[in-house]
Design an enzyme around this catalytic site. Structure first.
Site, PDB file in Angstrom:
ATOM      1  N   LYS A   1       2.364 -14.309   6.374  1.00  0.00           N
ATOM      2  CA  LYS A   1       2.635 -15.317   5.358  1.00  0.00           C
ATOM      3  C   LYS A   1       4.138 -15.575   5.333  1.00  0.00           C
ATOM      4  O   LYS A   1       4.781 -15.623   4.277  1.00  0.00           O
ATOM      5  CB  LYS A   1       2.129 -14.828   3.994  1.00  0.00           C
ATOM      6  CG  LYS A   1       2.063 -15.913   2.923  1.00  0.00           C
ATOM      7  CD  LYS A   1       1.094 -17.026   3.235  1.00  0.00           C
ATOM      8  CE  LYS A   1       1.077 -18.044   2.098  1.00  0.00           C
ATOM      9  NZ  LYS A   1       0.351 -19.263   2.470  1.00  0.00           N
TER      10      LYS A   1
ATOM     11  N   TYR B   1       0.809  -1.218   0.000  1.00  0.00           N
ATOM     12  CA  TYR B   1       0.000   0.000   0.000  1.00  0.00           C
ATOM     13  C   TYR B   1       0.843   1.269   0.000  1.00  0.00           C
ATOM     14  O   TYR B   1       0.310   2.360  -0.169  1.00  0.00           O
ATOM     15  CB  TYR B   1      -0.945  -0.002   1.202  1.00  0.00           C
ATOM     16  CG  TYR B   1      -2.055  -1.007   1.081  1.00  0.00           C
ATOM     17  CD1 TYR B   1      -3.345  -0.619   0.760  1.00  0.00           C
ATOM     18  CD2 TYR B   1      -1.804  -2.359   1.258  1.00  0.00           C
ATOM     19  CE1 TYR B   1      -4.361  -1.546   0.631  1.00  0.00           C
ATOM     20  CE2 TYR B   1      -2.809  -3.295   1.134  1.00  0.00           C
ATOM     21  CZ  TYR B   1      -4.085  -2.887   0.819  1.00  0.00           C
ATOM     22  OH  TYR B   1      -5.088  -3.808   0.689  1.00  0.00           O
TER      23      TYR B   1
ATOM     24  N   ASP C   1      -3.399 -17.765   5.398  1.00  0.00           N
ATOM     25  CA  ASP C   1      -4.464 -18.551   4.781  1.00  0.00           C
ATOM     26  C   ASP C   1      -5.125 -19.469   5.799  1.00  0.00           C
ATOM     27  O   ASP C   1      -6.316 -19.770   5.695  1.00  0.00           O
ATOM     28  CB  ASP C   1      -3.937 -19.348   3.580  1.00  0.00           C
ATOM     29  CG  ASP C   1      -2.589 -20.000   3.833  1.00  0.00           C
ATOM     30  OD1 ASP C   1      -1.813 -19.453   4.611  1.00  0.00           O
ATOM     31  OD2 ASP C   1      -2.325 -21.056   3.239  1.00  0.00           O
TER      32      ASP C   1
ATOM     33  N   ASP D   1      -6.292  -6.244   5.276  1.00  0.00           N
ATOM     34  CA  ASP D   1      -7.364  -5.751   4.417  1.00  0.00           C
ATOM     35  C   ASP D   1      -8.351  -6.874   4.112  1.00  0.00           C
ATOM     36  O   ASP D   1      -9.567  -6.753   4.298  1.00  0.00           O
ATOM     37  CB  ASP D   1      -6.756  -5.198   3.122  1.00  0.00           C
ATOM     38  CG  ASP D   1      -7.737  -4.338   2.329  1.00  0.00           C
ATOM     39  OD1 ASP D   1      -8.906  -4.226   2.744  1.00  0.00           O
ATOM     40  OD2 ASP D   1      -7.324  -3.787   1.304  1.00  0.00           O
TER      41      ASP D   1
END
Length: 475
Positions: free
Chosen positions: A239, A162, A340, A364
């Site tokens: 992640k 971002y 995930d 997000d």
């Protein structure tokens, strides 16, 4: 005080100031508001009415918000001129008064500011995006037991992709960067092997800093310390199994902060295993404890087995006196989950999680997914908080086709106003708003979006303004 040209501050009221990242709130603060585009014309008046009624009911005349109208988005262009989506006076007003609230804003199409929301976060260094996802009984949900989810997402707000540092495919700058990476950087990094970037790629940079990560986790832990004991869990979402030096570093820096700055208040999940193993068997050997802590211990190399044993010994030496014999159960639990995996677990095992601290992109997705479980973005509040400013906002879009019809659900902005009152320390007024929203929904006094999804559907849904009145009636 600043002299403004096209906006008029209220004659009464005082500025909110900040000390060590915390707001110092007078009894009569001036708070700027941005009405918002599209349905902002409906949801802001409803929200303002509910906030003012809650403050009046809770405190009488001893406290009052003095509202200061400022502009952004399409309304700013109408007030200041074409392409003036974020006027300098708006930035100055928020900077001067510290806390603001806003409705949804249009993101300009084409050049200029990519996102007004992102721009405001970066201008004021609002590094913590805070999104509570809590179920209100009676709210339609696609899940059988949405009430089991009660989480607060702390999303890092200023870094990651971002930041917007990227280069368009085919441009000279992009081609030069790819050439430099392919010919210089990658070959000189043995761990990258013979990887190469395709020449027709666009390139984006994903920066994750220690500073940005730890200040976000710090706020998440501070929030956890204010919760009931059974909710004092902070989960680092990442992640890191793929992006080891960005996402993985976020996890590592989070643990580092928890075990240094908050050593007396926190326990990591892995540490809790080591301590509980010894509590169950005081004569347990280091090797046996390590075997219980580390999956596949027996298949590890001797060097790695020794490292795990040293870890176990280090934990026992460092915190057995302060955290052992069950003391760790009174501490804030800090653990981590792969991104995930957590997307599944907030649906399958929601009761295990309380505060989720995450990088920008993961946060997000995750906050929207959690909002869907408890009823959607129409009931999802949001706050963007830094050390010197805070902006509270509706989390949904502008929905222009519904603008001016007095029918849209103002719940997201109303609940954001509730968060703002909590941030100010005005808990009694915030509790009234929470009670009013919960009772109105439980009584099926809702706008059309919720009414049509209820079972059975509500025959006569309330208007946007009527929903506000229903909330106030239940204070």
């Amino acid at each position: 005080m600043t002299e403004y040209q096209k906006i008029i501050p209220p004659e009464k009221g005082e500025r909110i100031t900040f000390e060590d990242g915390k707001p110092i709130v007078p009894n009569y603060p001036v708070i700027p508001f941005i009405r918002g585009d599209g349905t902002g014309v409906d949801i802001w008046p409803a929200t303002q009415k509910v906030i003012d009624a809650a403050v009046q009911t809770a405190y009488g005349d001893s406290r009052q918000i003095n509202w200061f109208k400022i502009y952004a988005g399409d309304e700013a262009c109408a007030h200041y001129g074409t392409f003036q989506y974020l006027p300098a006076e708006t930035i100055q007003a928020i900077s001067e008064y510290g806390v603001a609230i806003k409705g949804p804003l249009t993101t300009p199409v084409g050049g200029g500011i990519r996102s007004l929301n992102v721009a405001l976060r970066q201008i004021f260094d609002l590094y913590a995006c805070v999104r509570p996802c809590k179920y209100y009984s009676g709210t339609p949900s696609p899940h059988k037991h949405p009430e089991r989810l009660d989480v607060i997402v702390y999303r890092e707000n200023t870094e990651d992709i971002y930041l917007g540092v990227e280069w368009h495919e085919g441009t000279e700058a992009c081609q030069k960067l790819i050439q430099y990476l392919n010919e210089t950087m990658i070959p000189n990094s043995p761990e990258l092997g013979e990887k190469q970037i395709r020449l027709d790629s666009g390139i984006g940079i994903k920066p994750i800093s220690k500073t940005g990560s730890q200040r976000l986790v710090r706020r998440a832990i501070e929030h956890a310390l204010r919760l009931p004991k059974e909710k004092q869990t902070v989960t680092l979402v990442h992640k890191g199994n793929i992006m080891k030096y960005t996402e993985g570093a976020f996890r590592d820096w989070g643990y580092e902060l928890a075990t240094t700055e908050f050593r007396q208040e926190c326990i990591t999940e892995r540490e809790s295993w080591i301590l509980s193993n010894k509590e169950a068997d005081p004569d347990l050997s280091l090797d046996a404890n390590a075997r219980m802590v580390e999956p596949g211990y027996d298949s590890l190399t001797p060097q790695r087995q020794e490292e795990v044993c040293q870890e176990v010994q280090g934990v026992l030496d460092a915190i057995w006196e302060t955290h052992g014999n069950g003391q760790w159960q009174e501490k804030v639990m800090v653990n981590d989950r792969i991104a995930d995996s957590i997307f599944q677990q907030i649906q399958t095992r929601p009761g295990e999680y309380s505060i989720l601290a995450t990088t920008n992109l993961n946060g997000d997705y995750l906050s929207d997914a959690a909002a869907a479980v408890v009823g959607g973005l129409g009931m999802a509040p949001g706050a963007n908080i830094g050390d010197k400013a805070a902006i509270f906002e509706a989390t949904h879009g502008t929905a222009p086709k519904h603008a001016g019809l007095d029918r849209i659900n103002p719940g997201s902005l109303i609940l954001s106003g509730l968060m703002m009152l909590e941030y100010l320390g005005w808990q009694e007024a915030a509790d009234l708003m929470r009670q009013g929203v919960a009772t109105a929904i439980a009584n099926r006094e809702v706008t059309y979006d919720l009414a049509r999804m209820m079972d059975p559907p509500v025959d006569k849904p309330l208007k946007c303004s009527e929903f506000a009145e229903a909330i106030i009636s239940h204070f």
